[in-house]
Write a protein that holds these residues in place. Sequence first.
Motif, PDB file in Angstrom:
ATOM      1  N   GLN A   1      80.622 -30.366  27.509  1.00 43.72           N
ATOM      2  CA  GLN A   1      81.445 -29.764  26.459  1.00 43.72           C
ATOM      3  C   GLN A   1      80.809 -30.078  25.112  1.00 43.72           C
TER       4      GLN A   1
ATOM      5  N   SER B   1      80.728 -31.221  21.361  1.00 41.20           N
ATOM      6  CA  SER B   1      81.585 -32.174  20.659  1.00 41.20           C
ATOM      7  C   SER B   1      82.174 -31.539  19.402  1.00 41.20           C
ATOM      8  N   GLY B   2      82.990 -32.325  18.705  1.00 41.92           N
ATOM      9  CA  GLY B   2      83.803 -31.873  17.593  1.00 41.92           C
ATOM     10  C   GLY B   2      83.191 -31.025  16.504  1.00 41.92           C
TER      11      GLY B   2
ATOM     12  N   ALA C   1      82.110 -27.685  17.811  1.00 47.16           N
ATOM     13  CA  ALA C   1      83.288 -26.973  18.324  1.00 47.16           C
ATOM     14  C   ALA C   1      84.099 -26.389  17.174  1.00 47.16           C
TER      15      ALA C   1
ATOM     16  N   LEU D   1      78.786 -33.435  25.105  1.00 47.00           N
ATOM     17  CA  LEU D   1      79.392 -34.488  25.910  1.00 47.00           C
ATOM     18  C   LEU D   1      79.240 -34.115  27.378  1.00 47.00           C
TER      19      LEU D   1
ATOM     20  N   SER E   1      87.242 -37.643  28.143  1.00 45.00           N
ATOM     21  CA  SER E   1      86.680 -36.920  26.993  1.00 45.00           C
ATOM     22  C   SER E   1      86.207 -35.525  27.367  1.00 45.00           C
TER      23      SER E   1
ATOM     24  N   GLY F   1      88.575 -26.491  26.179  1.00 42.99           N
ATOM     25  CA  GLY F   1      87.862 -27.728  25.880  1.00 42.99           C
ATOM     26  C   GLY F   1      87.266 -27.713  24.487  1.00 42.99           C
TER      27      GLY F   1
ATOM     28  N   GLN G   1      88.128 -30.454  21.532  1.00 42.05           N
ATOM     29  CA  GLN G   1      87.102 -31.201  20.796  1.00 42.05           C
ATOM     30  C   GLN G   1      87.177 -30.937  19.298  1.00 42.05           C
TER      31      GLN G   1
ATOM     32  N   ARG H   1      90.052 -32.955  17.929  1.00 43.13           N
ATOM     33  CA  ARG H   1      89.658 -34.366  17.850  1.00 43.13           C
ATOM     34  C   ARG H   1      88.826 -34.623  16.594  1.00 43.13           C
ATOM     35  N   HIS H   2      87.916 -33.701  16.312  1.00 40.76           N
ATOM     36  CA  HIS H   2      87.056 -33.827  15.143  1.00 40.76           C
ATOM     37  C   HIS H   2      87.847 -33.721  13.839  1.00 40.76           C
TER      38      HIS H   2
END
Length: 177
Positions: A62, A64-65, A68, A85, A109, A118, A122, A125-126
């Motif tokens: 996936q 990451s932030g 994404a 990730l 994660s 997903g 992410q 999350r970022h």
Amino acid sequence: MGFGNGPAVGQALARLAKAGTLLRVRQGLYYRPRPHPILGQTSPDPTAVVEALMKGTGAQWQFSGPYAANRLGLSEQVPAKIMVLTDGTPRRVALGKLTLIFRQVAPRSLLGAGRPAGLVIQALRHLRKTGLAPSDATRLRQRLDEATKTDLAALAPSLPAWMQSIVGDIIRPTENP
């Protein structure tokens, strides 16, 4: 039906790479650089490269932030290094000016790995520290298809509490004026 014998194809690819017509990502994986009038030579689509690298490995992955958030239109910043990730092998892949960094992470994660849901997780999350603006939540609600919203709803119980409410705002039905 094949495209010829293996050594001949390999030699042809090596000649094209030496001439600069193709660039080698790794053994057996090449891309054709495209010229851009302002940026010069562009890198290939990161998603296509990651999919090609991960094909057949059985590993989940996936973005990451930061990447994404950019892909979803929640950030205008384009990272020069894209973090991927994965539960597979960590590594670095240079693609011209762009670098893909595969980082091994825990399964928690990788919720929704490889799917649009997903990517949303992410990105959220970022953006945790700055928060998701109501206009961004509305834009996501309008842009995400029903399958992604259904996927997010199914993943919501596994998300941290702070993210569950944001996901709830994103997946709730659009109100018609």
